[in-house]
Design a protein around this motif. Structure first.
Motif, PDB file in Angstrom:
ATOM      1  N   ALA A  31      40.553  46.070  23.265  1.00  0.00           N
ATOM      2  CA  ALA A  31      39.951  47.400  23.397  1.00  0.00           C
ATOM      3  C   ALA A  31      39.287  47.591  24.760  1.00  0.00           C
ATOM      4  O   ALA A  31      38.715  48.638  25.027  1.00  0.00           O
ATOM      5  CB  ALA A  31      38.941  47.612  22.273  1.00  0.00           C
ATOM      6  N   GLY A  32      39.354  46.551  25.585  1.00  0.00           N
ATOM      7  CA  GLY A  32      38.765  46.664  26.911  1.00  0.00           C
ATOM      8  C   GLY A  32      37.855  45.502  27.249  1.00  0.00           C
ATOM      9  O   GLY A  32      37.619  45.218  28.410  1.00  0.00           O
ATOM     10  N   GLY A  33      37.367  44.798  26.210  1.00  0.00           N
ATOM     11  CA  GLY A  33      36.571  43.606  26.462  1.00  0.00           C
ATOM     12  C   GLY A  33      37.461  42.398  26.643  1.00  0.00           C
ATOM     13  O   GLY A  33      38.676  42.514  26.739  1.00  0.00           O
ATOM     14  N   ASP A  34      36.854  41.221  26.699  1.00  0.00           N
ATOM     15  CA  ASP A  34      37.630  40.007  26.954  1.00  0.00           C
ATOM     16  C   ASP A  34      38.372  39.484  25.722  1.00  0.00           C
ATOM     17  O   ASP A  34      39.293  38.690  25.851  1.00  0.00           O
ATOM     18  CB  ASP A  34      36.722  38.905  27.507  1.00  0.00           C
ATOM     19  N   GLY A  49      36.292  37.495  36.389  1.00  0.00           N
ATOM     20  CA  GLY A  49      35.907  38.873  36.676  1.00  0.00           C
ATOM     21  C   GLY A  49      36.823  39.563  37.657  1.00  0.00           C
ATOM     22  O   GLY A  49      36.736  40.780  37.842  1.00  0.00           O
ATOM     23  N   THR A  50      37.735  38.806  38.281  1.00  0.00           N
ATOM     24  CA  THR A  50      38.623  39.392  39.280  1.00  0.00           C
ATOM     25  C   THR A  50      40.065  39.470  38.806  1.00  0.00           C
ATOM     26  O   THR A  50      40.954  39.750  39.591  1.00  0.00           O
ATOM     27  CB  THR A  50      38.569  38.575  40.579  1.00  0.00           C
ATOM     28  N   SER A  51      40.318  39.203  37.525  1.00  0.00           N
ATOM     29  CA  SER A  51      41.702  39.140  37.049  1.00  0.00           C
ATOM     30  C   SER A  51      41.971  40.008  35.834  1.00  0.00           C
ATOM     31  O   SER A  51      42.789  39.656  35.002  1.00  0.00           O
ATOM     32  CB  SER A  51      42.094  37.702  36.730  1.00  0.00           C
ATOM     33  N   TYR A  52      41.298  41.133  35.703  1.00  0.00           N
ATOM     34  CA  TYR A  52      41.554  42.087  34.628  1.00  0.00           C
ATOM     35  C   TYR A  52      41.444  41.476  33.232  1.00  0.00           C
ATOM     36  O   TYR A  52      42.014  42.008  32.292  1.00  0.00           O
ATOM     37  CB  TYR A  52      42.947  42.715  34.763  1.00  0.00           C
ATOM     38  N   GLY A  53      40.751  40.360  33.109  1.00  0.00           N
ATOM     39  CA  GLY A  53      40.556  39.802  31.782  1.00  0.00           C
ATOM     40  C   GLY A  53      41.695  38.952  31.269  1.00  0.00           C
ATOM     41  O   GLY A  53      41.711  38.603  30.092  1.00  0.00           O
TER      42      GLY A  53
END
Lengths: 112, 112
Positions: free
Chosen positions: A96-99, B94-98
């Motif tokens: 949904a947008g989180g990890d 934080g730099t790889s779109y998750g």
């Protein structure tokens, strides 16, 4: 359905054939990921979509691999001219947008 | 290149035993660490950890993260045969779109 679904669950292809693998993410999930899992290994990242935009395709192993998500929902991973080294389980995941990513059951591809 | 290493690669125990699975990581601009359980099919989400020293617990499973030493552990107490699976850990940047960078997994076998 409530979870991520993938089809087909199993695919056998002759070397040189093209294959298309489908992923239906959880409804409303904007992020969609494809991973390749070789036998005895952890999944490896292939590509990432945010809605219909493919923002990262750095993991695609060759230009024979192509992925699309034209309407921001269902995604298709296409492999052209399959080779034996393409044999693996292909996993799709959505978030949904989180990890936290939620995975489908995978498609096991066997190239003869 | 980001890297996640799990140990041991495999573990065989008897029901009732306690096990500790290890995960070390080298992830640029580290954001979170996730644990998944994989039983033949889709990896299922267990925990996501972002802060050092805060234990997350779910039933007989617990996990903790050490951001100074760059590792995490997953503990399972009073193991049951249903805990037999591959346990995967993965890091996000934080730099790889998750995208998830996975370790190779620990195969846990619990005998009755």
């Amino acid at each position: 359905g409530a979870g991520v679904s993938q089809s087909p669950r199993y695919k056998v292809a002759k070397r040189g054939q093209d294959v298309a693998l489908r992923c239906d993410p959880i409804s409303g999930h904007v992020s969609l990921f494809w991973y390749q899992q070789a036998l005895g290994q952890g999944p490896e990242f292939l590509t990432y979509f945010q809605n219909e935009a493919q923002l990262d395709k750095s993991g695609l192993p060759s230009d024979r691999f192509f992925a699309e998500r034209p309407e921001g929902s269902v995604s298709t991973l296409k492999i052209q001219r399959t080779q034996q080294e393409d044999s693996a389980v292909y996993l799709c995941a959505s978030s949904a947008g989180g990890d936290t990513q939620y995975f489908g059951p995978g498609t096991r591809l066997t190239v003869l | 290149e980001d890297k996640v290493v799990q140990s041991p690669l495999s573990l065989v125990v008897h029901e009732g035993d306690t096990v500790t699975l290890n995960c070390s990581y080298e992830v640029t601009n580290f954001r979170s660490l996730l644990w998944y359980k994989q039983e033949k099919k889709a990896p299922t989400f267990l925990f996501m950890l972002t802060s050092s020293g805060i234990e997350k617990k779910s039933g007989r499973l617990s996990s903790i993260l050490d951001k100074k030493e760059l590792f995490s552990i997953l503990n399972i107490t009073a193991t049951q045969t249903g805990d037999s699976a591959i346990y995967l850990c993965a890091g996000t940047s934080g730099t790889s779109y998750g995208k998830l960078t996975f370790g190779q997994g620990t195969i846990l076998t619990v005998h009755p």
